[in-house]
Design a protein around this motif. Structure first.
Motif, PDB file in Angstrom:
ATOM      1  N   THR A 181       0.906  -1.198  -0.014  1.00 47.51           N
ATOM      2  CA  THR A 181       0.138  -0.138   0.048  1.00 47.51           C
ATOM      3  C   THR A 181       0.932   1.242  -0.010  1.00 47.51           C
ATOM      4  O   THR A 181       2.178   1.317   0.375  1.00 47.51           O
TER       5      THR A 181
ATOM      6  N   GLU B 196      -0.151   4.210   1.331  1.00 49.35           N
ATOM      7  CA  GLU B 196      -0.913   5.128   2.364  1.00 49.35           C
ATOM      8  C   GLU B 196       0.238   5.543   3.145  1.00 49.35           C
ATOM      9  O   GLU B 196       1.206   4.800   3.751  1.00 49.35           O
TER      10      GLU B 196
ATOM     11  N   ASN C 234       0.262  13.170  -2.091  1.00 46.80           N
ATOM     12  CA  ASN C 234      -0.881  12.265  -2.925  1.00 46.80           C
ATOM     13  C   ASN C 234      -0.194  12.493  -4.291  1.00 46.80           C
ATOM     14  O   ASN C 234      -0.635  13.693  -4.836  1.00 46.80           O
TER      15      ASN C 234
END
Length: 147
Positions: free
Chosen positions: A95, A97, A141
């Motif tokens: 991931t 994140e 992001n």
């Protein structure tokens, strides 16, 4: 003199072969460790998880080829604390994140020198490497670029 030459050959050949085997396995162990580290870095700097997986597999293959290991490695993503030496360390923990932590496991099989097709599969040695990836807490992001 004849005994010395005879014993030298009988003793020297096994020692040379033993050293070649040890060096081959050690080279592969260094290779998978470096491959896991490079795969983790490539994944952590990717823009998406799919791109990261592809980059990690490519980076692992390049790192192994750099050490002279031509076999295609298995690259797996597992939860933190996983032992990559297990039969199946898990898959799917990757991931991007911020703050995520997981382990990248790289595994390959190395044939001992001189075994060739005669002993294929019998004398193979499996080597594992692992690297813990920690995604930066303040990661931007990258999927939605700012104008």
């Amino acid at each position: 003199m004849i005994e010395f030459v005879g014993l030298s050959i009988v003793l020297l050949v096994p020692f040379v072969y033993l050293f070649l085997c040890v060096f081959s396995v050690q080279r592969s162990a260094f290779g998978v460790t470096q491959a896991a580290r490079e795969a983790g870095r490539a994944f952590a700097t990717a823009d998406s998880a799919t791109q990261g997986v592809n980059r990690a597999r490519l980076a692992a293959g390049l790192a192994l080829r750099d050490q002279g290991v031509s076999d295609t490695p298995q690259v797996r993503f597992a939860p933190t604390g996983t032992n990559c030496g297990d039969g199946n360390p898990g898959d799917g923990a990757e991931t991007l994140e911020p703050g995520a932590s997981f382990v990248i496991c790289v595994r390959t099989v190395v044939a001992l020198p001189g075994t060739g097709a005669l002993f294929a599969g019998i004398t193979d040695v499996t080597v594992n490497g692992q690297f813990t990836v920690i995604i930066d807490q303040f990661r931007a992001n990258r999927q939605d670029p700012q104008p």
